[in-house]
Design a protein around this motif. Structure first.
Motif, short mmCIF file in Angstrom:
data_model
loop_
_atom_site.label_atom_id
_atom_site.label_comp_id
_atom_site.label_asym_id
_atom_site.label_seq_id
_atom_site.Cartn_x
_atom_site.Cartn_y
_atom_site.Cartn_z
N ALA A 8 0.84 -1.19 0.00
CA ALA A 8 0.00 0.00 0.00
C ALA A 8 0.88 1.24 0.00
CB ALA A 8 -0.90 0.02 1.23
N ILE A 9 0.59 2.16 -0.91
CA ILE A 9 1.23 3.47 -0.90
C ILE A 9 0.27 4.40 -0.16
CG2 ILE A 9 2.12 5.36 -2.30
CD1 ILE A 9 2.65 3.29 -4.52
N VAL A 10 0.59 4.72 1.08
CA VAL A 10 -0.32 5.46 1.96
C VAL A 10 -0.09 6.95 1.81
CG1 VAL A 10 -1.07 5.81 4.34
CG2 VAL A 10 -0.32 3.53 3.59
N VAL A 11 -1.10 7.65 1.31
CA VAL A 11 -1.01 9.10 1.11
C VAL A 11 -1.27 9.78 2.46
CG1 VAL A 11 -1.80 11.06 -0.25
CG2 VAL A 11 -1.84 8.75 -1.24
N GLY A 12 -0.22 10.36 3.04
CA GLY A 12 -0.27 10.79 4.43
C GLY A 12 -0.68 12.22 4.69
N SER A 13 -1.28 12.88 3.71
CA SER A 13 -1.80 14.24 3.90
C SER A 13 -3.20 14.30 3.32
CB SER A 13 -0.90 15.26 3.20
OG SER A 13 -1.51 16.54 3.19
N THR A 14 -4.07 15.04 3.96
CA THR A 14 -5.45 15.17 3.48
C THR A 14 -5.85 16.61 3.19
OG1 THR A 14 -6.28 15.26 5.76
CG2 THR A 14 -6.19 13.09 4.70
N ARG A 15 -4.96 17.54 3.33
CA ARG A 15 -5.36 18.95 3.18
C ARG A 15 -5.66 19.29 1.72
NH1 ARG A 15 -1.86 22.40 0.97
NH2 ARG A 15 0.32 21.77 0.73
N PRO A 16 -6.54 20.27 1.48
CA PRO A 16 -6.79 20.72 0.12
C PRO A 16 -5.50 21.28 -0.50
CG PRO A 16 -8.45 21.57 1.63
CD PRO A 16 -7.37 20.97 2.47
N ARG A 18 -2.95 19.69 -1.51
CA ARG A 18 -1.76 18.97 -1.06
C ARG A 18 -0.81 18.67 -2.23
NH1 ARG A 18 -4.77 13.11 0.08
NH2 ARG A 18 -5.14 12.64 -2.13
N TYR A 19 0.46 18.58 -1.91
CA TYR A 19 1.50 18.17 -2.86
C TYR A 19 1.57 16.65 -2.96
CZ TYR A 19 6.34 17.69 -4.64
OH TYR A 19 7.46 17.35 -5.36
N TYR A 78 -2.32 -5.98 3.22
CA TYR A 78 -1.02 -5.63 2.65
C TYR A 78 0.14 -6.29 3.39
CZ TYR A 78 -3.86 -2.21 0.26
OH TYR A 78 -4.83 -1.62 -0.51
N ASP A 79 1.22 -6.50 2.61
CA ASP A 79 2.44 -7.10 3.15
C ASP A 79 3.49 -6.05 3.49
OD1 ASP A 79 1.54 -9.83 2.60
OD2 ASP A 79 1.80 -9.28 0.49
N GLY A 80 3.28 -4.82 3.09
CA GLY A 80 4.22 -3.75 3.38
C GLY A 80 3.65 -2.42 2.91
N PHE A 81 4.39 -1.35 3.17
CA PHE A 81 3.85 -0.01 2.96
C PHE A 81 4.90 0.95 2.43
CE2 PHE A 81 1.64 -2.17 6.37
CZ PHE A 81 0.31 -2.04 5.98
N VAL A 82 4.44 1.89 1.63
CA VAL A 82 5.22 3.08 1.28
C VAL A 82 4.44 4.27 1.84
CG1 VAL A 82 6.14 4.53 -0.56
CG2 VAL A 82 6.10 2.04 -0.85
N PHE A 83 5.03 5.00 2.76
CA PHE A 83 4.36 6.17 3.31
C PHE A 83 4.78 7.42 2.53
CE2 PHE A 83 4.47 3.37 7.12
CZ PHE A 83 3.11 3.30 7.34
N VAL A 84 3.80 8.21 2.13
CA VAL A 84 4.05 9.50 1.49
C VAL A 84 4.00 10.54 2.60
CG1 VAL A 84 3.32 11.11 -0.30
CG2 VAL A 84 3.00 8.65 -0.63
N VAL A 85 5.14 11.15 2.88
CA VAL A 85 5.32 11.89 4.14
C VAL A 85 5.55 13.38 3.88
CG1 VAL A 85 6.74 12.10 6.22
CG2 VAL A 85 6.31 9.84 5.22
N ALA A 86 4.63 14.20 4.37
CA ALA A 86 4.85 15.64 4.46
C ALA A 86 5.47 15.95 5.82
CB ALA A 86 3.52 16.38 4.32
N GLU A 87 6.28 17.00 5.88
CA GLU A 87 6.88 17.37 7.16
C GLU A 87 6.18 18.61 7.72
OE1 GLU A 87 11.06 16.73 7.93
OE2 GLU A 87 11.24 18.82 8.54
N TYR A 88 5.55 18.41 8.87
CA TYR A 88 4.89 19.51 9.58
C TYR A 88 5.62 19.73 10.90
CZ TYR A 88 0.64 19.12 6.62
OH TYR A 88 -0.26 19.11 5.58
N THR A 155 8.78 21.73 -8.22
CA THR A 155 7.60 20.88 -8.50
C THR A 155 6.42 21.19 -7.58
OG1 THR A 155 8.51 19.15 -7.06
CG2 THR A 155 9.01 19.00 -9.40
N SER A 156 6.60 22.05 -6.61
CA SER A 156 5.56 22.36 -5.64
C SER A 156 4.66 23.50 -6.13
CB SER A 156 6.21 22.76 -4.31
OG SER A 156 5.25 23.31 -3.43
#
Length: 208
Positions: A8-16, A18-19, A78-88, A155-156
């Motif tokens: 699973a590629i987990v999208v770790g931000s939910t804000r409008p 988002r990058y 899932y057997d593993g994960f990729v976390f998509v990480v924003a830094e706050y 790219t942002s």
């Protein structure tokens, strides 16, 4: 036949605005270019969980919240994960921390890697993520993908908002290393769990 790890590629931000969609989609393409992994996006926007409010720790108390139970059922596939990480503020997002807290055994003894973004490529957030996930008995890859500095600004939406493909030459080496490690650890943990399950069943049951 060797089973491909289901990631699973987990999208770790939910804000409008988002990058996160850019690195998440790009990382999905990197997995699709390989023949040793199966991956799909898991968006925390699709899992609107409350802040953790269960009656006790999940190590000993089952969840009651329906959204938390749905989240746990999702993770179990899932057997593993990729976390998509924003830094706050030098850490991960609150919504990702809450998602981590809303499960326990579904994370345990599974590997993960991360693709982080921000001024410093989310290096501090990913290091904090490693501390959190160690308590969940997860395995971190050494390699991660970090989109920082000029690559992030170009790219942002806060900068030139160019396609991430414009900087992918800087990212692909780390992505390959991270995914290579993730696949190795996924096979290792899958095999260990299968052996443990066989031992629990015992020789008589296996022969039946």
């Amino acid at each position: 036949m060797i089973t491909k790890p289901h990631i699973a590629i987990v999208v770790g931000s939910t804000r409008p605005g988002r990058y996160a969609d850019k690195p998440a989609g790009w990382m999905l393409k990197q997995t699709q270019a390989r023949d040793d992994i199966e991956a799909e996006l898991v968006d925390l926007r699709d899992h609107p969980m409350p802040f953790f409010d269960e009656k006790g720790p999940l190590t000993s108390t089952p969840s009651e919240n329906p959204e938390a139970l749905r989240w746990q059922k999702t993770l179990a596939r899932y057997d593993g994960f990729v976390f998509v990480v924003a830094e706050y503020n030098s850490s991960i997002t609150g919504v990702l921390k809450n998602a981590l807290d809303q499960a326990y055994k579904e994370w345990g003894r599974k590997p993960f890697t991360a693709i982080g973004y921000g001024g410093a490529g989310a290096a501090r957030a990913i290091e904090h993520l490693r501390q959190i996930t160690s308590a969940l008995q997860m395995v971190s890859t050494a390699a991660t993908v970090n989109i920082g500095g000029a690559d992030f600004m170009s790219t942002s939406p806060m900068g030139a908002n160019k396609p991430i493909e414009d900087v992918e030459a800087h990212l692909q080496g780390k992505a390959k290393s991270a995914l290579d490690e993730l696949v190795w650890w996924a096979h290792a943990t899958m095999a260990a769990k299968a052996a443990e399950a066989s031992q629990r069943r015992g020789p008589n049951e296996l022969a039946a």
